[in-house]
Design an enzyme around this catalytic site. Structure first.
Site, PDB file in Angstrom:
ATOM      1  N   TYR A   1      46.733 -61.761  66.632  1.00  0.00           N
ATOM      2  CA  TYR A   1      46.378 -62.700  65.566  1.00  0.00           C
ATOM      3  C   TYR A   1      47.415 -63.775  65.271  1.00  0.00           C
ATOM      4  O   TYR A   1      47.282 -64.509  64.303  1.00  0.00           O
ATOM      5  CB  TYR A   1      46.083 -61.945  64.274  1.00  0.00           C
ATOM      6  CG  TYR A   1      47.067 -60.844  63.930  1.00  0.00           C
ATOM      7  CD1 TYR A   1      48.382 -61.122  63.618  1.00  0.00           C
ATOM      8  CD2 TYR A   1      46.649 -59.508  63.920  1.00  0.00           C
ATOM      9  CE1 TYR A   1      49.281 -60.117  63.305  1.00  0.00           C
ATOM     10  CE2 TYR A   1      47.538 -58.491  63.602  1.00  0.00           C
ATOM     11  CZ  TYR A   1      48.854 -58.804  63.294  1.00  0.00           C
ATOM     12  OH  TYR A   1      49.726 -57.806  62.990  1.00  0.00           O
TER      13      TYR A   1
ATOM     14  N   ASP B   1      44.429 -52.322  60.260  1.00  0.00           N
ATOM     15  CA  ASP B   1      45.335 -51.347  59.665  1.00  0.00           C
ATOM     16  C   ASP B   1      45.918 -50.434  60.738  1.00  0.00           C
ATOM     17  O   ASP B   1      45.495 -49.298  60.915  1.00  0.00           O
ATOM     18  CB  ASP B   1      44.569 -50.534  58.615  1.00  0.00           C
ATOM     19  CG  ASP B   1      45.513 -49.768  57.711  1.00  0.00           C
ATOM     20  OD1 ASP B   1      46.731 -50.042  57.755  1.00  0.00           O
ATOM     21  OD2 ASP B   1      45.032 -48.898  56.970  1.00  0.00           O
TER      22      ASP B   1
ATOM     23  N   CYS C   1      49.185 -12.575  49.249  1.00  0.00           N
ATOM     24  CA  CYS C   1      49.876 -11.301  49.469  1.00  0.00           C
ATOM     25  C   CYS C   1      51.031 -11.086  48.505  1.00  0.00           C
ATOM     26  O   CYS C   1      51.750 -10.101  48.613  1.00  0.00           O
ATOM     27  CB  CYS C   1      50.357 -11.202  50.914  1.00  0.00           C
ATOM     28  SG  CYS C   1      51.716 -12.325  51.265  1.00  0.00           S
TER      29      CYS C   1
ATOM     30  N   PHE D   1      37.699 -47.352  90.820  1.00  0.00           N
ATOM     31  CA  PHE D   1      38.929 -47.851  90.216  1.00  0.00           C
ATOM     32  C   PHE D   1      40.105 -46.937  90.580  1.00  0.00           C
ATOM     33  O   PHE D   1      41.155 -47.389  91.022  1.00  0.00           O
ATOM     34  CB  PHE D   1      38.763 -47.937  88.695  1.00  0.00           C
ATOM     35  CG  PHE D   1      39.975 -48.473  87.979  1.00  0.00           C
ATOM     36  CD1 PHE D   1      40.117 -49.831  87.769  1.00  0.00           C
ATOM     37  CD2 PHE D   1      40.968 -47.619  87.522  1.00  0.00           C
ATOM     38  CE1 PHE D   1      41.240 -50.336  87.116  1.00  0.00           C
ATOM     39  CE2 PHE D   1      42.091 -48.109  86.876  1.00  0.00           C
ATOM     40  CZ  PHE D   1      42.215 -49.471  86.666  1.00  0.00           C
ATOM     41  N   ASP D   2      39.896 -45.634  90.402  1.00  0.00           N
ATOM     42  CA  ASP D   2      40.973 -44.675  90.687  1.00  0.00           C
ATOM     43  C   ASP D   2      41.403 -44.743  92.148  1.00  0.00           C
ATOM     44  O   ASP D   2      42.582 -44.622  92.467  1.00  0.00           O
ATOM     45  CB  ASP D   2      40.512 -43.250  90.361  1.00  0.00           C
ATOM     46  CG  ASP D   2      40.363 -43.056  88.863  1.00  0.00           C
ATOM     47  OD1 ASP D   2      40.893 -43.894  88.106  1.00  0.00           O
ATOM     48  OD2 ASP D   2      39.698 -42.088  88.452  1.00  0.00           O
TER      49      ASP D   2
ATOM     50  N   CYS E   1      50.265 -11.085  55.724  1.00  0.00           N
ATOM     51  CA  CYS E   1      49.519 -12.008  54.882  1.00  0.00           C
ATOM     52  C   CYS E   1      48.182 -12.359  55.558  1.00  0.00           C
ATOM     53  O   CYS E   1      48.175 -12.895  56.674  1.00  0.00           O
ATOM     54  CB  CYS E   1      50.388 -13.253  54.663  1.00  0.00           C
ATOM     55  SG  CYS E   1      49.624 -14.490  53.625  1.00  0.00           S
TER      56      CYS E   1
ATOM     57  N   GLU F   1      48.253 -56.162  66.301  1.00  0.00           N
ATOM     58  CA  GLU F   1      48.252 -54.836  65.694  1.00  0.00           C
ATOM     59  C   GLU F   1      47.848 -53.809  66.748  1.00  0.00           C
ATOM     60  O   GLU F   1      46.847 -53.987  67.440  1.00  0.00           O
ATOM     61  CB  GLU F   1      47.219 -54.853  64.547  1.00  0.00           C
ATOM     62  CG  GLU F   1      47.459 -53.838  63.485  1.00  0.00           C
ATOM     63  CD  GLU F   1      48.531 -54.239  62.466  1.00  0.00           C
ATOM     64  OE1 GLU F   1      49.182 -55.296  62.635  1.00  0.00           O
ATOM     65  OE2 GLU F   1      48.713 -53.476  61.512  1.00  0.00           O
TER      66      GLU F   1
ATOM     67  N   CYS G   1      54.816 -18.997  52.915  1.00  0.00           N
ATOM     68  CA  CYS G   1      54.816 -17.553  52.696  1.00  0.00           C
ATOM     69  C   CYS G   1      55.464 -16.927  53.931  1.00  0.00           C
ATOM     70  O   CYS G   1      54.981 -17.096  55.040  1.00  0.00           O
ATOM     71  CB  CYS G   1      53.390 -17.027  52.545  1.00  0.00           C
ATOM     72  SG  CYS G   1      53.339 -15.225  52.665  1.00  0.00           S
TER      73      CYS G   1
ATOM     74  N   LYS H   1      42.035 -57.919  58.436  1.00  0.00           N
ATOM     75  CA  LYS H   1      43.375 -57.342  58.410  1.00  0.00           C
ATOM     76  C   LYS H   1      43.278 -55.936  59.003  1.00  0.00           C
ATOM     77  O   LYS H   1      42.678 -55.038  58.413  1.00  0.00           O
ATOM     78  CB  LYS H   1      43.899 -57.284  56.971  1.00  0.00           C
ATOM     79  CG  LYS H   1      45.345 -56.834  56.878  1.00  0.00           C
ATOM     80  CD  LYS H   1      45.886 -57.074  55.469  1.00  0.00           C
ATOM     81  CE  LYS H   1      47.384 -56.839  55.395  1.00  0.00           C
ATOM     82  NZ  LYS H   1      47.790 -55.484  55.741  1.00  0.00           N
TER      83      LYS H   1
ATOM     84  N   LYS I   1      43.261 -57.489  49.903  1.00  0.00           N
ATOM     85  CA  LYS I   1      43.074 -56.070  50.242  1.00  0.00           C
ATOM     86  C   LYS I   1      41.750 -55.570  49.685  1.00  0.00           C
ATOM     87  O   LYS I   1      41.440 -55.788  48.516  1.00  0.00           O
ATOM     88  CB  LYS I   1      44.212 -55.240  49.656  1.00  0.00           C
ATOM     89  CG  LYS I   1      45.574 -55.644  50.197  1.00  0.00           C
ATOM     90  CD  LYS I   1      45.969 -54.828  51.388  1.00  0.00           C
ATOM     91  CE  LYS I   1      46.754 -53.624  50.913  1.00  0.00           C
ATOM     92  NZ  LYS I   1      47.390 -52.914  52.016  1.00  0.00           N
TER      93      LYS I   1
ATOM     94  N   GLU J   1      40.450 -63.976  58.787  1.00  0.00           N
ATOM     95  CA  GLU J   1      40.522 -62.944  59.817  1.00  0.00           C
ATOM     96  C   GLU J   1      40.441 -61.585  59.154  1.00  0.00           C
ATOM     97  O   GLU J   1      40.672 -61.465  57.957  1.00  0.00           O
ATOM     98  CB  GLU J   1      41.871 -63.022  60.558  1.00  0.00           C
ATOM     99  CG  GLU J   1      42.158 -64.378  61.150  1.00  0.00           C
ATOM    100  CD  GLU J   1      43.585 -64.498  61.683  1.00  0.00           C
ATOM    101  OE1 GLU J   1      44.306 -63.480  61.720  1.00  0.00           O
ATOM    102  OE2 GLU J   1      43.954 -65.623  62.046  1.00  0.00           O
TER     103      GLU J   1
ATOM    104  N   CYS K   1      53.029 -15.905  46.952  1.00  0.00           N
ATOM    105  CA  CYS K   1      51.862 -16.166  47.786  1.00  0.00           C
ATOM    106  C   CYS K   1      50.590 -15.668  47.094  1.00  0.00           C
ATOM    107  O   CYS K   1      50.531 -14.512  46.672  1.00  0.00           O
ATOM    108  CB  CYS K   1      52.030 -15.471  49.137  1.00  0.00           C
ATOM    109  SG  CYS K   1      50.571 -15.653  50.187  1.00  0.00           S
TER     110      CYS K   1
HETATM  111  S1  IVH Z   1      49.477 -62.374  60.159  1.00  0.00           S
HETATM  112  C1  IVH Z   1      53.583 -64.105  58.816  1.00  0.00           C
HETATM  113  N1  IVH Z   1      47.057 -61.442  60.599  1.00  0.00           N
HETATM  114  O1  IVH Z   1      49.458 -57.087  58.096  1.00  0.00           O
HETATM  115  C2  IVH Z   1      52.242 -63.476  58.921  1.00  0.00           C
HETATM  116  N2  IVH Z   1      48.750 -59.897  59.964  1.00  0.00           N
HETATM  117  O2  IVH Z   1      51.405 -57.709  55.629  1.00  0.00           O
HETATM  118  C3  IVH Z   1      52.112 -62.526  60.016  1.00  0.00           C
HETATM  119  N3  IVH Z   1      48.002 -57.543  59.894  1.00  0.00           N
HETATM  120  O3  IVH Z   1      52.701 -56.997  59.367  1.00  0.00           O
HETATM  121  C4  IVH Z   1      50.999 -61.582  59.902  1.00  0.00           C
HETATM  122  N4  IVH Z   1      45.926 -57.939  60.519  1.00  0.00           N
HETATM  123  O4  IVH Z   1      50.898 -55.829  60.694  1.00  0.00           O
HETATM  124  C5  IVH Z   1      48.323 -61.149  60.237  1.00  0.00           C
HETATM  125  N5  IVH Z   1      44.891 -60.764  61.096  1.00  0.00           N
HETATM  126  C6  IVH Z   1      46.141 -60.461  60.733  1.00  0.00           C
HETATM  127  C7  IVH Z   1      46.559 -59.135  60.474  1.00  0.00           C
HETATM  128  C8  IVH Z   1      47.880 -58.893  60.067  1.00  0.00           C
HETATM  129  C9  IVH Z   1      46.805 -57.003  60.186  1.00  0.00           C
HETATM  130  C10 IVH Z   1      49.191 -56.784  59.435  1.00  0.00           C
HETATM  131  C11 IVH Z   1      50.455 -57.073  60.195  1.00  0.00           C
HETATM  132  C12 IVH Z   1      51.448 -57.576  59.186  1.00  0.00           C
HETATM  133  C13 IVH Z   1      50.846 -57.165  57.883  1.00  0.00           C
HETATM  134  C14 IVH Z   1      51.124 -58.234  56.862  1.00  0.00           C
END
Ligand code: IVH
Length: 667
Positions: free
Chosen positions: A223, A115, A408, A35-36, A429, A171, A423, A113, A310, A111, A405
């Protein structure tokens, strides 16, 4: 299409296919090395033929070293958030509300969510043209150059059934193993750690230097598709299409037709998410039909057709017994809560971080309080509140931040605008002294074969007070220590002996002068060539050096103004450490190009581009990527691009060929 253009196109297509196999499908078909090699071939061809440049070429993922401020741009569709729910009852409410409003059958897409930090990408004619962060929801930062370094994001789409123009949201994530690697590296470099992968991902996207972004292996999951002419009237089918165009669309998304299915999905992933390589903090539920979505519409802040559920951050209640204050190697003081041991997310928790004085005040903490501890995405559990109802009527004393502190007794200072207390007693220290010795011995500094525990033991035994003391350690000293056998003692002495050969620039880094990291140490070493000359350098001479500014210059001056530091340096010199730059590095160094900014363009016959870059560096010049008012010369090879030539002519920049340049630096 001529032969060269054909070859370039073919290499681009092949490389993009390999990127896709590796980063999206996780199923590479060639070795990294192959690849490189292909990438290098393409880079060389593109450099030689700038007329075929393409911002969607796989070479553009590497990240140029140009840095710039981000431009703010307006979102086409505002980036709203989702309303949050925390229980199955609330999910049921959402389901019933939707059912009543639609008054017809509907499907829910479930789906995960993710983070991380959200991103909006615009594609036109199958090419990525813009990437924007969420910002305030209406306007965000344009981070296209950084986004291009993420290998799983397609720069050019696969197939041909995509809309002419559309937006896709997803994300940006930093996978756990990479998060751990970066934090470990930051720990070694004494940089503050990222609390969780989300902060690390958003911090990385805001980096001004795309090369740093490229070095942190971000990933991105998608998403949500937006546009005027999307392929389907179903969210689920659109996501499947996006997957076919090359986006990483998680295959854990599910269409559900009953509330029971939704709840089963939630319960299943609440457990299984722990096996995933990236952080998730809940489930997102969306009405599948776009027509039904339009009917439901939006509130001011979020869509009515979707919610987030959540996951419960794992939480426990326990008692606050006491608070200790720890002094780190930089002198920063961290309050730590000592708790009645409690089981939380499978481990016994006895301590929790309290971060700083402001947080203690905000929690209104009193000794003996019943407190809630949570383990969210963070590494260290934290206290999130006090159970006021269960608080004893015999209220304990309020927790106060200390003024002196604990190690010390020096009065603490809190720099303006900072949350932390420090400190200031750097040289007296104990944890700060030990911290400096620990830094001195690390692999990238002196590479001496001992860890923090040994440094502690040697310090506690009164054998070392600074780095120079390491070099007078005797066999008998070491054997007198607890659990020290002849073999480990011999190893340490041998490793100390070898460290006398460590080159000057690393010795300089090892001293731990504030703001003098590896790169700065190297620059200073090359500029002043010896410790003696560096010690005598004035403020003006220091800031003369490329990339050395006010902050570093002051720090260097302060270091050498301290008699204790001068003494350490003197003793290190007597011990035979390398306090001047090695001859071979120095030979060939000159300042013939000092103060000159040179742009390299085109292809060369006598040396490679990299070799020319190194030569510019070696002779004190500065290599820059693009022609501007600051450019003094262009080192031009064959096939220099017409645009660059024109710009150079306009700005009156002189053009050198290979021969001219080599003559300039001839000894
Ligand atoms: S849909 C209008 N789907 O959660 C709806 N958001 O509070 C658009 N996030 O800002 C968001 N996984 O950063 C959607 N499967 C998912 C997600 C997702 C993470 C985040 C996204 C969004 C926040 C919504």
């Amino acid at each position: 299409m001529n032969e060269i253009e054909q070859r370039i196109t073919q290499l681009r297509e092949e490389l993009e296919q390999h990127n896709y196999n590796y980063y999206v499908l996780s199923a590479p078909t060639i070795s990294d090395r192959e690849f490189d090699e292909q990438m290098k071939a393409l880079q060389e061809l593109e450099a030689a033929h700038p007329e075929y440049a393409d911002p969607a070429s796989p070479t553009q993922r590497v990240g140029s070293d140009l840095t710039k401020e981000f431009k703010q741009v307006e979102h086409i569709y505002p980036m709203l958030s989702l309303s949050n729910t925390y229980s199955t009852e609330e999910v049921q409410d959402f389901y019933d509300r939707t059912s009543r409003a639609l008054n017809e059958p509907f499907e829910i897409v479930a789906e995960l969510k993710y983070d991380g930090t959200s991103i909006s990408l615009i594609y036109e004619h199958g090419r990525l043209v813009r990437a924007v962060t969420r910002g305030d929801g209406t306007r965000g930062d344009e981070v296209t150059a950084n986004i291009k370094t993420i290998r799983s994001i397609p720069l050019k789409l696969r197939g041909n059934d995509y809309p002419e123009r559309f937006e896709i949201r997803g994300e940006v994530l930093l996978p756990w193993p990479e998060f751990d690697r970066i934090n470990k590296e930051r720990e070694e470099q004494e940089e503050p750690l990222f609390a969780n992968p989300r902060n690390a991902a958003s911090g990385t996207l805001k980096q001004q230097n795309p090369q740093i972004v490229a070095s942190r292996k971000l990933d991105a999951y998608f998403y949500y598709l937006l546009g005027e002419d999307l392929p389907s009237e179903e969210h689920y089918t659109n996501l499947e299409k996006a997957r076919a165009w090359g986006f990483k669309v998680p295959d854990v998304i599910r269409r559900c037709t009953t509330l029971d299915e939704v709840v089963a999905y939630i319960n299943n992933w609440d457990v299984r998410r722990k096996e995933l390589p990236v952080a998730t903090d809940g489930i997102v539920l969306k009405v599948n039909s776009l027509r039904q979505q339009r009917n439901l519409g939006f509130t001011a802040k979020s869509p009515r057709w979707a919610i987030a559920y959540k996951f419960q951050a794992e939480r426990a209640e326990t008692r606050l017994n006491s608070v200790s204050f720890q002094v780190g190697r930089t002198g920063a003081v961290t309050p730590v809560a000592n708790l009645e041991p409690v089981l939380l997310a499978g481990t016994i928790v006895k301590r929790a971080s309290l971060h700083n004085a402001d947080i203690i005040r905000k929690l209104d903490l009193h000794y003996g309080d019943p407190v809630y501890v949570e383990k969210g995405g963070e590494i260290i559990p934290k206290i999130v509140g006090v159970n006021l109802e269960a608080r004893s009527f015999m209220l304990g004393d309020a927790v106060q931040f200390i003024h002196a502190c604990p190690e010390c007794n020096t009065p603490l200072v809190r720099p303006e605008g900072e949350a932390a207390h420090y400190c200031p007693n750097e040289t007296g220290c104990p944890p700060q002294i030990k911290g400096r010795i620990e830094h001195f011995v690390t692999r990238r500094a002196m590479n001496i074969n001992i860890g923090p525990e040994t440094v502690d033991a040697l310090y506690d035994a009164g054998l070392i007070r600074n780095a120079a003391d390491l070099y007078i350690l005797q066999m008998t000293d070491l054997l007198a220590l607890d659990r020290w056998a002849e073999k480990s003692a011999r190893n340490l002495l041998e490793s100390l002996r070898q460290s006398r050969q460590v080159p000057f620039e690393r010795v300089l880094f090892a001293l731990g002068i504030r703001f003098v990291g590896e790169t700065v140490a190297k620059k200073l070493a090359l500029a002043f060539t010896s410790m003696e000359r560096l010690q005598q350098a004035t403020y003006e001479e220091l800031i003369e050096v490329d990339e050395i500014g006010d902050r570093i210059a002051r720090s260097v001056l302060a270091y050498f103004a301290d008699e204790a530091n001068l003494n350490i340096v003197r003793r290190l010199n007597e011990e035979g450490l390398q306090l001047s730059i090695a001859e071979d590095l120095l030979a060939g160094q000159s300042d013939k190009l000092k103060g000159l900014t040179i742009v390299i363009s085109g292809t060369f016959t006598k040396h490679s581009r990299d070799e020319y870059k190194a030569m510019i560096d070696q002779h004190g010049g500065k290599n820059s990527g693009s022609v501007s008012g600051k450019t003094d010369y262009i080192l031009a090879g064959e096939n220099m691009g017409p645009a660059k030539l024109e710009k150079a002519a306009k700005l009156g920049v002189k053009i050198l060929n290979e021969e001219d340049f080599l003559k300039m630096i001839e000894q």
